[in-house]
Design a protein around this motif. Structure first.
Motif, PDB file in Angstrom:
ATOM      1  N   HIS A 232     -40.316  15.214  12.410  1.00 45.37           N
ATOM      2  CA  HIS A 232     -41.121  16.561  12.946  1.00 45.37           C
ATOM      3  C   HIS A 232     -41.281  17.400  11.680  1.00 45.37           C
ATOM      4  O   HIS A 232     -40.325  17.500  10.709  1.00 45.37           O
ATOM      5  CB  HIS A 232     -40.259  17.290  13.899  1.00 45.37           C
TER       6      HIS A 232
ATOM      7  N   GLY B  58     -42.999  20.883   9.059  1.00 45.28           N
ATOM      8  CA  GLY B  58     -43.601  22.325   9.271  1.00 45.28           C
ATOM      9  C   GLY B  58     -43.892  22.790   7.985  1.00 45.28           C
ATOM     10  O   GLY B  58     -43.357  22.299   6.989  1.00 45.28           O
TER      11      GLY B  58
ATOM     12  N   ARG C  21     -39.065  25.075  14.717  1.00 43.43           N
ATOM     13  CA  ARG C  21     -38.178  24.103  14.505  1.00 43.43           C
ATOM     14  C   ARG C  21     -36.746  24.892  15.399  1.00 43.43           C
ATOM     15  O   ARG C  21     -36.249  23.746  15.809  1.00 43.43           O
ATOM     16  CB  ARG C  21     -37.939  24.340  12.991  1.00 43.43           C
ATOM     17  N   ASP C  22     -36.557  25.781  15.106  1.00 40.37           N
ATOM     18  CA  ASP C  22     -35.502  26.246  15.781  1.00 40.37           C
ATOM     19  C   ASP C  22     -35.327  26.149  17.515  1.00 40.37           C
ATOM     20  O   ASP C  22     -34.312  25.909  17.801  1.00 40.37           O
ATOM     21  CB  ASP C  22     -34.985  27.897  15.277  1.00 40.37           C
TER      22      ASP C  22
ATOM     23  N   LEU D 222     -44.751  20.273  14.103  1.00 43.62           N
ATOM     24  CA  LEU D 222     -43.820  21.186  14.923  1.00 43.62           C
ATOM     25  C   LEU D 222     -44.356  22.054  15.669  1.00 43.62           C
ATOM     26  O   LEU D 222     -43.694  22.579  16.772  1.00 43.62           O
ATOM     27  CB  LEU D 222     -43.000  21.997  13.786  1.00 43.62           C
TER      28      LEU D 222
ATOM     29  N   PRO E  40     -31.710  17.935  10.203  1.00 44.31           N
ATOM     30  CA  PRO E  40     -32.555  18.776   9.185  1.00 44.31           C
ATOM     31  C   PRO E  40     -32.673  17.688   8.010  1.00 44.31           C
ATOM     32  O   PRO E  40     -31.783  17.062   7.642  1.00 44.31           O
ATOM     33  CB  PRO E  40     -31.704  19.964   9.014  1.00 44.31           C
TER      34      PRO E  40
ATOM     35  N   LEU F 116     -37.463  17.723  10.404  1.00 41.77           N
ATOM     36  CA  LEU F 116     -36.488  17.315  11.498  1.00 41.77           C
ATOM     37  C   LEU F 116     -36.502  15.734  11.553  1.00 41.77           C
ATOM     38  O   LEU F 116     -37.692  15.439  12.014  1.00 41.77           O
ATOM     39  CB  LEU F 116     -36.543  18.275  12.646  1.00 41.77           C
TER      40      LEU F 116
ATOM     41  N   LEU G 231     -40.540  22.018   5.645  1.00 39.06           N
ATOM     42  CA  LEU G 231     -39.512  21.799   6.837  1.00 39.06           C
ATOM     43  C   LEU G 231     -39.682  20.509   7.450  1.00 39.06           C
ATOM     44  O   LEU G 231     -40.709  19.741   7.738  1.00 39.06           O
ATOM     45  CB  LEU G 231     -40.017  22.907   7.838  1.00 39.06           C
TER      46      LEU G 231
ATOM     47  N   ASP H  98     -43.086  28.271  10.114  1.00 40.98           N
ATOM     48  CA  ASP H  98     -42.940  27.220  11.357  1.00 40.98           C
ATOM     49  C   ASP H  98     -41.388  27.208  11.874  1.00 40.98           C
ATOM     50  O   ASP H  98     -40.838  26.418  12.428  1.00 40.98           O
ATOM     51  CB  ASP H  98     -43.407  25.830  11.209  1.00 40.98           C
ATOM     52  N   GLU H  99     -40.458  28.089  11.280  1.00 41.88           N
ATOM     53  CA  GLU H  99     -39.212  27.967  11.274  1.00 41.88           C
ATOM     54  C   GLU H  99     -38.773  28.415  12.874  1.00 41.88           C
ATOM     55  O   GLU H  99     -37.810  27.620  13.445  1.00 41.88           O
ATOM     56  CB  GLU H  99     -38.417  29.061  10.320  1.00 41.88           C
TER      57      GLU H  99
END
Length: 367
Positions: A89, A91, A99-100, A238, A114, A132, A130, A95-96
Motif C-alpha cells: 500500500h 501513498g 494510512r493510519d 492508499l 510500515p 505499508l 509512504l 496520505d498519512e
C-alpha cells in the motif's frame, strides 16, 4: 415440466460455490443465461486474496476463506488455489491519514507493516514515500476455483442449464413456478445469485429489489519490458485511485479503481478510464510502457451498504438472496458458500465459518 428442490439463478462463482454445497442433500438446478458459466464478473476478475480489501464488512469472510483456498479438501482439488503475492500500500505526503485509518481499522486482525516502499518497488517515483506491506496477500487461480466448484456440483448430482434465463416466477404455498427460456420449472426455493442482474431477478419474481447497483471496473494489460520482475507485490494506492500487479514476465494488470454506475450488461472499457489508468501508473513508476495488450471491464455489484446479502427475503420466505458480493466474491467464495448453505438449510454452520456473524449479511437489514 421440471421439478427441483432449489433453483439457483446465475452460474458465476456465487451460484457455483453455493450449488456445490447444496447439491449433496437436495436436487439443485443452476440457470445460467450465458452460454458459459462465469462469463461476466467471475471471468473478468483480477482476483487476489487480501484481507483488507473490502473493509471490515468483508474481512471475516475473506479470513475464513483463506485456509479453504490454501489447503482444499483432496476430493475438491489436489492443489492450492493461492500463490504468494503480498500487497504494498503506497501513498504520498498528505496520505498519512489514509494510512493510519487502514492500520487502525485492521489492528489485531491483519498484519500491516510500515516499510520504505522503494525497497519493494524499484523504479518508484520519489514522491511516493509512504508504505505499508500486507505480507499474507496471495493471487487466486480463479478459473481453477470456479471449475472445481462446478465439477463438485455435477458430481453431487446438480444440473447446470446454459443459455437458460428466468423470464418470470410466481409463488404459492408449495413453492415457485418459474417461466424460463427452457420451459416451466417448479421448485421449493429460488436462490438469487445473479450478480449485476440480482435486482432484475427479484422484480421478475415479484420480490422487492434491495438496490443492488452494478459498478463498472476497468482493467488494462500493459507490456512493460523493464519491469523488475514477476514476483513484485500487488501495489495499491492508499486513497484507492489505482492498483496494479504483475501478470507474468514483463506484464501488469492495472485498474484506475473506477466505480462507474452501469445498467446490467456485457461491460466494455471506456477509453477515458483506460487513459486515466495509464496516466496514474506513469505517475507512480518510471517503467516505460511498450504496449497496451488488452483492456476489459466487469461489473462489481454492491448493496447500498456495500456488504454482501445472504439470506431469505423478509417478505418472500422462499426467495434467498446470495448477492452483492462487490469485487470480493472470489476471495470470499468458500466461506460465503458454507454460510449461505447453513442459512438456507437451517443446518449448523461449518466450523470454518463459526466465527462469522451471519446477521451482518441478512437482507432484513434493509427493512
Amino acid at each position: 415440466m421440471s421439478r427441483f428442490d432449489i433453483v439457483i439463478i446465475g452460474g458465476g462463482i456465487a451460484g457455483a460455490s453455493l450449488g456445490a454445497e447444496l447439491a449433496a442433500d437436495a436436487s439443485v438446478l443452476i440457470l445460467e443465461r450465458e452460454d458459459s458459466a462465469g462469463y461476466h464478473a467471475t471471468g473478468r476478475s483480477v482476483a487476489f486474496w487480501e484481507e483488507t480489501y473490502g473493509g471490515r464488512a468483508v474481512q471475516p469472510l475473506t479470513t475464513a476463506s483463506g485456509p479453504l483456498l490454501r489447503s482444499p479438501e483432496p476430493d475438491f482439488c489436489s492443489r492450492s488455489f493461492l500463490s504468494p503475492r503480498r500487497t504494498l500500500h503506497i501513498g504520498r505526503a498528505g496520505d498519512e491519514e489514509a494510512r493510519d485509518r487502514l492500520v487502525e481499522e485492521f489492528a489485531g486482525r491483519v498484519e500491516l507493516r510500515p516499510v520504505d516502499p522503494v525497497t519493494f518497488l524499484p523504479g518508484l517515483r520519489p514522491q511516493w514515500t509512504l508504505g505499508l506491506l500486507e505480507p499474507a496477500v496471495c493471487d487466486i487461480d480463479v478459473a481453477a476455483l470456479h471449475h472445481a466448484y462446478l465439477r463438485q456440483f455435477r458430481v453431487r448430482g446438480g444440473k447446470l442449464w446454459l443459455g437458460a434465463s428466468l423470464d418470470s416466477a410466481s409463488s404459492d404455498s408449495a413453492g415457485w413456478r418459474i417461466q424460463s427460456s427452457e420451459g416451466v420449472i417448479e421448485c421449493g426455493i429460488i436462490v438469487n445469485a445473479a450478480g449485476a442482474w440480482a435486482d432484475d431477478v427479484a422484480l421478475r419474481s415479484g420480490v422487492a429489489p434491495i438496490g443492488i447497483t452494478p459498478l463498472r471496473r476497468t482493467v488494462v494489460q500493459l507490456r512493460v519490458p523493464t519491469m523488475p520482475g514477476p514476483d513484485l507485490p500487488l501495489v495499491m494506492d492508499l486513497r484507492s485511485r489505482f492498483y496494479f500487479k504483475p501478470e507474468g514476465e514483463g506484464r501488469i494488470w492495472l485498474t484506475p479503481h473506477d466505480e462507474e454506475p452501469s445498467t446490467p450488461c456485457d461491460a466494455a472499457p471506456e477509453e477515458l478510464a483506460v487513459a486515466e489508468a495509464i496516466a496514474r501508473f506513469q505517475n507512480v513508476v518510471d517503467w516505460p510502457i511498450e504496449a497496451v495488450e488488452r483492456k476489459w471491464a466487469g461489473l462489481r455489484s454492491f448493496a447500498p451498504d456495500r456488504a454482501p446479502v445472504f439470506g431469505f427475503d423478509a417478505r418472500a420466505s422462499r426467495f434467498f438472496w446470495f448477492a452483492g458480493q462487490g469485487g470480493f466474491g472470489i476471495q470470499t467464495a468458500p466461506a460465503a458458500a458454507l454460510l449461505g448453505a447453513a442459512l438456507l438449510t437451517g443446518n449448523a454452520a461449518s466450523e470454518a465459518v463459526a466465527g462469522v456473524d451471519a446477521a451482518a449479511y441478512s437482507p432484513a437489514r434493509f427493512g
